[in-house]
Scaffold this active site. Structure first.
Site, PDB file in Angstrom:
ATOM      1  N   ASP A  87     -22.994  -1.039  -0.568  1.00  0.00           N
ATOM      2  CA  ASP A  87     -23.684   0.216  -1.006  1.00  0.00           C
ATOM      3  C   ASP A  87     -23.970  -0.109  -2.451  1.00  0.00           C
ATOM      4  O   ASP A  87     -24.585   0.810  -3.167  1.00  0.00           O
ATOM      5  CB  ASP A  87     -22.945   1.382  -0.807  1.00  0.00           C
ATOM      6  CG  ASP A  87     -22.945   1.554   0.861  1.00  0.00           C
ATOM      7  OD1 ASP A  87     -24.063   1.344   1.336  1.00  0.00           O
ATOM      8  OD2 ASP A  87     -22.213   2.653   1.028  1.00  0.00           O
ATOM      9  N   PHE A 110     -16.611   9.978  -5.750  1.00  0.00           N
ATOM     10  CA  PHE A 110     -16.840  11.334  -5.741  1.00  0.00           C
ATOM     11  C   PHE A 110     -15.823  12.204  -5.695  1.00  0.00           C
ATOM     12  O   PHE A 110     -15.774  13.326  -6.548  1.00  0.00           O
ATOM     13  CB  PHE A 110     -17.898  11.921  -4.452  1.00  0.00           C
ATOM     14  CG  PHE A 110     -18.650  10.894  -4.030  1.00  0.00           C
ATOM     15  CD1 PHE A 110     -19.542  10.254  -4.836  1.00  0.00           C
ATOM     16  CD2 PHE A 110     -18.842  10.408  -2.595  1.00  0.00           C
ATOM     17  CE1 PHE A 110     -20.646   9.395  -4.605  1.00  0.00           C
ATOM     18  CE2 PHE A 110     -19.743   9.564  -2.368  1.00  0.00           C
ATOM     19  CZ  PHE A 110     -20.643   9.100  -3.178  1.00  0.00           C
ATOM     20  N   GLU A 141     -18.357  18.176  -3.230  1.00  0.00           N
ATOM     21  CA  GLU A 141     -16.853  17.747  -3.544  1.00  0.00           C
ATOM     22  C   GLU A 141     -16.390  18.793  -4.769  1.00  0.00           C
ATOM     23  O   GLU A 141     -15.024  18.926  -4.571  1.00  0.00           O
ATOM     24  CB  GLU A 141     -16.871  16.299  -4.114  1.00  0.00           C
ATOM     25  CG  GLU A 141     -17.469  15.144  -3.201  1.00  0.00           C
ATOM     26  CD  GLU A 141     -18.962  15.339  -2.987  1.00  0.00           C
ATOM     27  OE1 GLU A 141     -19.657  15.858  -3.424  1.00  0.00           O
ATOM     28  OE2 GLU A 141     -19.497  14.465  -1.880  1.00  0.00           O
TER      29      GLU A 141
END
Lengths: 268, 316
Positions: free
Chosen positions: B118, B84, B59
């Site tokens: 998640d 990110f 990233e």
């Protein structure tokens, strides 16, 4: 420009660096002096730029990823005619066009803002990619420090540039062997550096970064490669001033009046 | 064809709008960091492979590359999860995009707790705060599919860095086809005089629901959709405070640094009125179903309504 003229220009740029950092009372002479021949060769023999039109869309781009060495860029840009030499006296002062690290919005001729290490190669890759998708022929040159290669993001961009096989991107590493806390080999070993770049699918050439013949030959060689190239330029930090050479304390220290006069006398 | 009431993730809008932009503007390019199936940039990649750049799980490099593309005249949309985009690559976003003011659009999907199972590492709850603190960065949080499509186009038309925040999960469409997103402007969704709910993103639906419930109690509630968090429509905020005397903010973000903070800053300096922020309290998220998590952190119409009753009770 002839080699003798380049050498003369390098001498002027060295003097400019020392004078401007002295005037500022702060700055980074060591890593500026190590890159003098590299930056001089780029601006006065290699790159297609127009000081009268600094944002010309087809110009070649230069990114000083090791942004703290901006005195060398500023001196080269002033000598090239992007702005008056007198501006160099304003380095690092309030409202100056010459910030402590490069600022593309303030300084004519600066193609990218930099300072936080490890970002310039990504940006250079993006510019080179931009040239390709637009069908432009300009080339992108990124000057990195060797210590800077400890940043992980450098290797992210190394992977990306090799994947896209860009032949308009040239990375040059100013391998002066020193960083803030000491020798690179002590702080965080970089060797085998050429092997690292080769392993990332870059074409590698190792040269003496103070020898114009070798620099120009490497830049000519780079134009013939089919993908990204890196020139590992062996240099001496503080080059040209005996008491600054290979001396870590001159990474970020301004010379006082006496030291400046001694340094200028040595450079001639 | 109206989509009102349908549940669609705003990331779908991101993917669809990019395809439309790709057709309209050859300068639009898209980058992704190994999440193109999730961010929906895969749609753009399929149609414009020569303008789509797969950057791998990198990233920081993606943001720097986007800066370079913008400096070369392109309009890059750098796409990944909000976590990110803003966390991993903050330095690149600040120093290589924000500081030089380069024309990069950051498409951040999977923001907030509705990422769900998640868990906390993937639930960006401070991304608005981080992006809002960067000078010159425009921050947009679309409420539904309709607004998201328009916001992506507005971002492309705007010259300068933009942060766009999208959801992973479906959110009800609250806007009809006649809705017109205006960068930097609040949208009045419901007028009222007793208090104002200022919401963004998934909480806009909850705000409308809360206002409807409170109407049954005799309270007339104004609802503002604040699609642009920065620059904030301070005028609409001050007007709402003056005319209704109490404000509740609602967002799927930490109560620190997001919409609630932005509104509090404006009110504190211009027109202090009873105020309450609905958002994730100062904690990390956790695993769970999206709906369960919204419930767990009080990101519900019922909680918004309760906070409105409180601020109305505090009015002099």
């Amino acid at each position: 420009m002839l080699k003798t003229e380049l050498e003369q220009m390098a001498k002027l740029i060295r003097r400019d660096i020392l004078e401007m950092v002295h005037e500022a009372g702060t700055g980074h002479p060591g890593g500026s002096l190590s890159a003098v021949e590299l930056v001089t060769a780029l601006y006065f023999a290699e790159m297609n730029v127009d000081p009268k039109n600094p944002t010309w869309a087809d110009r070649d781009r230069f990114i000083l990823s090791k942004g703290h060495a901006c005195p060398v860029s500023y001196a080269a840009l002033a000598r090239k005619g992007f702005f008056p030499l007198e501006e160099l006296k304003t380095l690092r002062k309030l409202n100056s066009i010459l910030q402590g690290h490069p600022d593309m919005k303030k300084t004519p001729g600066v193609d990218m803002t930099s300072g936080s290490l490890g970002q310039g190669l990504s940006v250079g890759f993006g510019m080179a990619l931009g040239a390709k998708v637009t069908g432009k022929a300009f080339r992108v040159y990124v000057l990195l420090g060797d210590g800077e290669l400890q940043e992980g993001s450098i290797w992210e961009s190394a992977m990306a540039a090799a994947k896209y096989k860009l032949n308009n991107l040239v990375a040059i590493v100013d391998c002066n062997g020193l960083q803030v806390d000491g020798r690179c080999s002590d702080v965080m070993e970089l060797e085998p550096l050429a092997d690292k770049w080769r392993a990332f699918n870059w074409a590698v050439r190792q040269i003496d970064g103070h020898d114009f013949d070798q620099i120009l030959a490497a830049l000519a060689w780079a134009r013939k490669q089919g993908g990204p190239v890196v020139i590992l330029a062996q240099t001496v930090k503080g080059k040209g001033v005996s008491f600054m050479e290979d001396a870590v304390q001159w990474h970020g220290l301004a010379p006082n009046k006496e030291e400046l006069e001694k340094a200028l006398a040595e450079i001639g | 064809m109206t989509m009102l009431g349908k549940k669609i993730a705003t990331r779908e809008a991101y993917g669809d709008a990019l395809v439309e932009l790709g057709k309209e503007n050859p300068n639009v390019v898209v980058l992704d960091a190994d999440l193109s199936a999730s961010t929906r940039t895969s749609k753009f990649a399929a149609q414009f492979p020569e303008r789509f750049f797969q950057m791998g799980i990198a990233e920081q490099d993606m943001m720097g590359t986007a800066a370079g593309l913008a400096a070369a005249g392109k309009i890059p949309f750098a796409s990944t999860f909000a976590m990110f985009a803003t966390g991993r690559a903050y330095d690149q976003v600040r120093n290589s995009i924000g500081y030089p003011g380069l024309n990069v659009k950051i498409g951040a999907t999977h923001a907030g707790v509705t990422v769900g199972e998640d868990g906390a590492t993937h639930q960006a709850l401070e991304d608005i705060a981080l992006m809002r603190a960067i000078p010159g960065m425009t921050v947009i949080v679309p409420a539904d599919y309709v607004e998201a499509v328009q916001a992506v186009k507005a971002a492309a038309a705007h010259v300068g860095p933009v942060y766009l925040r999208f959801t992973r999960g479906g959110v009800p469409v609250v806007f009809g086809d006649d809705y017109q997103f205006q960068l930097g402007k609040a949208a009045l969704l419901r007028d009222g005089g007793d208090a104002t709910i200022i919401a963004c993103g998934v909480m806009v639906g909850a705000a409308l629901e809360a206002a409807e419930a409170l109407a049954g109690e005799g309270l007339s509630i104004r609802v503002l959709n604040m699609g642009t968090i920065k620059p904030l429509d301070g005028e609409a905020v001050i007007k709402a405070a003056r005319e209704t005397g109490a404000v509740v903010t609602a967002e799927e973000h930490s109560i620190i640094g997001g919409l609630g903070s932005a509104v509090a800053e404006v009110l504190g300096e211009n027109c202090p009125v009873p105020m309450k922020r609905v958002g994730v309290p100062d904690v990390f998220g956790q695993s769970g179903g999206a709906g369960e998590l919204l419930e767990h952190y009080g990101l519900t119409a019922a909680n918004v309504a309760q906070r409105v009753r409180e601020v109305v009770g505090r009015k002099a």
